[in-house]
Design an enzyme around this catalytic site. Structure first.
Site, short mmCIF file in Angstrom:
data_model
loop_
_atom_site.label_atom_id
_atom_site.label_comp_id
_atom_site.label_asym_id
_atom_site.label_seq_id
_atom_site.Cartn_x
_atom_site.Cartn_y
_atom_site.Cartn_z
N GLN A 1 2.83 9.71 1.67
CA GLN A 1 4.27 9.15 1.94
C GLN A 1 5.24 9.43 0.76
O GLN A 1 6.35 9.76 0.24
CB GLN A 1 4.00 7.56 1.59
CG GLN A 1 3.10 7.08 2.96
CD GLN A 1 2.98 5.68 2.87
OE1 GLN A 1 2.09 5.08 2.70
NE2 GLN A 1 4.23 5.32 3.92
N HIS B 1 -3.12 6.70 7.52
CA HIS B 1 -1.87 8.06 6.46
C HIS B 1 -2.95 9.26 5.81
O HIS B 1 -2.06 9.95 6.16
CB HIS B 1 -1.26 7.39 5.40
CG HIS B 1 -0.26 6.70 5.38
ND1 HIS B 1 0.82 7.12 6.42
CD2 HIS B 1 0.43 5.36 6.09
CE1 HIS B 1 2.05 6.25 6.24
NE2 HIS B 1 1.44 4.83 5.96
N CYS C 1 5.85 -0.38 7.79
CA CYS C 1 5.47 0.85 7.07
C CYS C 1 6.83 1.34 5.60
O CYS C 1 7.78 1.34 6.53
CB CYS C 1 4.73 1.87 8.08
SG CYS C 1 4.44 3.78 6.64
N LEU C 2 6.76 1.61 4.77
CA LEU C 2 7.60 2.26 3.53
C LEU C 2 8.37 3.65 4.50
O LEU C 2 9.34 3.48 3.84
CB LEU C 2 7.21 2.38 2.25
CG LEU C 2 6.65 1.01 1.33
CD1 LEU C 2 5.93 1.36 0.62
CD2 LEU C 2 7.70 0.12 1.18
N GLY D 1 0.60 -1.28 -0.15
CA GLY D 1 -0.08 0.16 0.02
C GLY D 1 0.71 0.93 0.17
O GLY D 1 2.10 0.76 0.66
N HIS E 1 -4.31 0.23 7.54
CA HIS E 1 -2.98 1.16 7.50
C HIS E 1 -3.35 2.45 6.67
O HIS E 1 -2.47 3.33 6.69
CB HIS E 1 -2.14 0.17 8.27
CG HIS E 1 -0.91 0.68 7.47
ND1 HIS E 1 -0.06 0.16 8.14
CD2 HIS E 1 0.05 1.49 6.68
CE1 HIS E 1 1.30 1.02 8.00
NE2 HIS E 1 1.00 1.53 6.47
N GLU E 2 -3.25 1.82 5.44
CA GLU E 2 -3.62 3.44 4.44
C GLU E 2 -4.35 4.10 4.94
O GLU E 2 -4.24 6.02 4.95
CB GLU E 2 -3.62 2.56 3.13
CG GLU E 2 -2.91 1.37 2.41
CD GLU E 2 -1.16 2.25 2.59
OE1 GLU E 2 -0.40 3.42 2.69
OE2 GLU E 2 -0.19 1.64 2.59
ZN ZN Z 1 2.39 3.18 6.14
#
Ligand code: ZN
Length: 196
Positions: free
Chosen positions: A50, A151, A105-106, A45, A147-148
């Site tokens: 991000q 963000h 998480c990226l 995701g 999760h997304e």
């Molecule tokens: Zn994340």
């Protein structure tokens, strides 16, 4: 084009993202670039904050999870085929007893923690063609969507862990902000001192 992923500590990750309008400039290109960025980093995701944009847009592709063990064939098939673009998403309902899953998480490389979330989510969103959908997701797909979604609300999974665990990873998070981390995808670090 692969875009740099914003690291922990950047204020853009803390903004409540604003709605996306149909006339948002070059939205198709932005979505394509975000896909390329997500796949390039082997993510499941990616949310617009991000890559530095506080707009209500995120992508999910759970295909990489389909290879993991412990899922039924039906679940694997579902995970393999789940790709969505979520624009202006709004969670309408979350149900069920919270369950733990080890999230990453990226924007926060090399940190993984168990996060508790409810297993079922009802979400209203627009797709890349601005068609409105209301869907119910559960299990791992719901997990990634939640999760997304966090963000675009300015929330990170590290906000949802115990204060003890927060204390334990504090130094690691500070290092991530400074760019003191080995990562094999393009990132942008808020506190990286540029060498001159
Ligand atoms: Zn994340």
């Amino acid at each position: 084009m692969i875009l740099p992923i914003v690291a922990y500590g950047d204020p853009v990750l803390r903004k409540k993202a604003v709605p996306v309008t149909k006339d948002y400039p070059n939205l198709d290109t932005l979505i394509e670039n975000m896909k390329e960025t997500m796949y390039g980093a082997f993510g499941v995701g990616l949310a617009a904050p991000q890559i530095g944009l506080a707009i209500r847009l995120f992508l999910v592709d759970t295909e990489p999870f389909s290879e993991d063990e412990g899922y039924t064939e039906e679940e694997q098939e579902q995970l393999k085929n789940f790709q969505r673009v979520f624009i202006n998403a709004e969670i309408l309902d979350e149900e069920g007893d919270e369950w733990a899953f080890n999230e990453g998480c990226l924007s926060i490389p090399d940190v993984r923690e168990d996060v508790f979330r409810q297993p079922k989510v009802t979400i209203k969103y627009q797709d890349e063609n601005f068609k409105t959908h209301t869907e119910v997701f559960d299990g791992l797909i719901a997990r990634v969507v939640q999760h997304e979604y966090d963000h675009i609300e300015g929330v990170l999974f590290t906000d949802k862990i115990s204060s003890l665990k927060k204390r334990l990873i504090k130094g690691k998070l500070a290092n991530i902000s400074k760019g003191k981390i080995n990562v094999d995808y393009r990132m942008r670090f808020p506190l990286l001192k540029k060498k001159r």
